[in-house]
Design a protein around this motif. Structure first.
Motif, mmCIF file in Angstrom:
data_model
loop_
_atom_site.group_PDB
_atom_site.id
_atom_site.type_symbol
_atom_site.label_atom_id
_atom_site.label_comp_id
_atom_site.label_asym_id
_atom_site.label_seq_id
_atom_site.Cartn_x
_atom_site.Cartn_y
_atom_site.Cartn_z
ATOM 1 N N LEU A 205 44.174 31.900 38.539
ATOM 2 C CA LEU A 205 43.068 31.803 37.564
ATOM 3 C C LEU A 205 42.123 33.002 37.716
ATOM 4 C CD1 LEU A 205 41.491 30.313 35.378
ATOM 5 C CD2 LEU A 205 40.384 28.969 37.195
ATOM 6 N N ALA A 206 41.862 33.381 38.963
ATOM 7 C CA ALA A 206 40.997 34.548 39.194
ATOM 8 C C ALA A 206 41.610 35.790 38.548
ATOM 9 C CB ALA A 206 40.792 34.759 40.691
ATOM 10 N N GLU A 207 42.935 35.934 38.659
ATOM 11 C CA GLU A 207 43.603 37.096 38.031
ATOM 12 C C GLU A 207 43.459 37.048 36.522
ATOM 13 O OE1 GLU A 207 47.571 36.985 39.580
ATOM 14 O OE2 GLU A 207 46.846 37.520 41.587
ATOM 15 N N GLU A 208 43.611 35.859 35.940
ATOM 16 C CA GLU A 208 43.469 35.709 34.486
ATOM 17 C C GLU A 208 42.062 36.116 34.032
ATOM 18 O OE1 GLU A 208 45.395 35.118 31.945
ATOM 19 O OE2 GLU A 208 43.746 34.913 30.503
ATOM 20 N N ILE A 209 41.065 35.729 34.823
ATOM 21 C CA ILE A 209 39.675 36.074 34.474
ATOM 22 C C ILE A 209 39.459 37.587 34.579
ATOM 23 C CG2 ILE A 209 37.284 35.850 35.315
ATOM 24 C CD1 ILE A 209 38.013 32.849 35.837
ATOM 25 N N ARG A 210 40.057 38.194 35.602
ATOM 26 C CA ARG A 210 39.921 39.666 35.734
ATOM 27 C C ARG A 210 40.587 40.367 34.558
ATOM 28 N NH1 ARG A 210 41.909 38.780 41.195
ATOM 29 N NH2 ARG A 210 40.136 37.863 42.270
#
Ligand code: NAP
Length: 255
Positions: A52-57
Motif C-alpha cells: 500500500l505504501a508503494e501504491e501511495i508513492r
C-alpha cells in the motif's frame, strides 16, 4: 476558511491511518493521498502495508508503514510516542477496529476486553498523544471510525456496540475540550460496508437479505463511500464541524 484555501484539499498535511491494510482504512489512506496528504500507515503487522505504501508513492505522496498490535496498550503508547517525536501528524484517523460475535451470556471476559482495547482504548491513547501536539500547534484533525452501532445495540455484538457508543461519546468529549484549540474531533459512523469485518454477515443468506432490505440506498457500502466522508472531515471544508458523528449508512438510521 480563507478564500485562497482549496476546501477539499489536505495538501501539505501528514495523516496517520490505523488499520490501513484493508477495507475502510485502505480506502481512506488512498483517498487522503489523492487529496494531497502524506501518509503514515499503521497495521497490526507490516504484512500488506508495504504494498500500500508503494501504491501511495506511485500517486506522488510519501508513505511510511509502521506496526503495533492495538490490543497491546503499552506497545501503542511506545509507537505513538516515537511517531509523535519523529513526525508532525496533522490528521489522525482512528480507523482500526475488531468485532466478536456472540450473545452477551457467551461473551468471554477476554473477548470483551480485547474489543474494548482495540476499538476504544487505543483510539483514546492515540488521540491523547497526537491531540496534545496538535493543541501545541493550534491545528489538527481527528476522525474516529464509529458505527451505526454507536446508536443501536446491534445483534450479538455487545462489546462492539459498547465500544462504538463510547467512541462517539469520546468524540464529543474531546471536541468540547479541543475545538477552541484549533483541533477538530469528529467521527464517521459507517452502515454496512462490504469488508472483512462483515464477511460473516454476508455469508449468512438470511442476515444478508435482512440487512439489504433495510438499507434505503439498496446496496451495501463500498469502503470508498466511507473514505470520502473521512477526507471531508479532514479538509478545510469541515473547519467549523466539531463533535459530529456523521452517519454514512445509505439511509439505515433514517429508516
Ligand atoms: P477490516 O477490513 O476488517 O479492517 C479492520 C482493520 O483494523 C484491519 O486493517 C485490521 O488489521 C485492523 N485491526 C484489527 N485489530 C487490530 C489490532 N489488534 N491491532 C492493529 N490493527 C488491528 O474492516 P473495516 O470494515 O474496514 O473496519 C474498519 C473500521 O470500520 C472498524 O473500526 C470497524 O469497526 C468500522 N466499521 C465497519 C463497518 C462495516 O460494515 N464493515 C461498519 C461500521 C463500522 P489486520 O487485518 O492486520 O488485523
Amino acid at each position: 476558511m480563507s478564500s485562497a484555501v482549496q476546501p477539499f484539499s489536505v495538501s501539505g498535511q501528514t495523516a496517520l491511518v490505523t488499520g490501513a491494510r484493508t477495507g475502510i482504512g485502505r480506502a481512506a489512506a488512498l483517498a487522503l493521498a489523492d487529496a494531497g496528504a502524506d501518509l503514515i500507515l499503521w497495521g497490526r503487522t507490516l504484512q500488506g502495508l508495504t504494498e500500500l505504501a508503494e501504491e501511495i508513492r506511485r500517486r506522488g505522496r510519501t508513505a511510511t508503514a509502521v506496526a503495533a498490535d492495538l490490543a497491546d496498550t503499552e506497545a501503542v503508547r511506545a509507537l505513538a510516542a516515537h511517531l509523535a517525536a519523529a513526525h508532525r501528524i496533522d490528521l489522525l484517523v482512528n480507523n482500526a477496529g475488531t468485532i466478536r460475535r456472540a450473545d452477551a451470556v457467551d461473551t468471554s471476559w477476554s473477548d470483551w476486553r480485547h474489543v474494548l482495547n482495540v476499538d476504544l482504548d487505543a483510539a483514546f491513547v492515540l488521540a491523547r498523544t497526537f491531540g496534545e501536539r496538535m493543541l501545541e500547534r493550534g491545528a489538527g484533525r481527528i476522525v474516529n471510525v464509529a458505527s451505526v452501532l454507536s446508536f443501536q445495540g446491534g445483534i450479538r455484538v455487545p462489546a462492539y456496540a459498547a465500544a462504538k457508543h463510547a467512541l462517539a461519546g469520546l468524540t464529543k468529549a474531546l471536541a468540547n475540550e479541543w475545538a477552541s484549540g484549533g483541533v477538530n474531533v469528529n467521527a464517521v459512523a459507517p452502515g454496512y460496508v462490504a469488508t472483512d469485518n462483515t464477511d460473516a454477515l454476508r455469508a449468512d443468506p438470511d442476515r444478508s437479505r435482512a440487512i439489504l432490505d433495510r438499507i434505503p440506498a439498496g446496496r451495501w457500502a463500498r469502503p470508498e463511500d466511507i473514505a470520502g466522508a473521512i477526507v471531508f472531515l479532514c479538509s478545510p471544508a469541515a473547519d467549523y464541524v466539531h463533535g459530529h458523528v456523521l452517519a454514512v449508512d445509505g439511509g439505515w438510521l433514517a429508516r
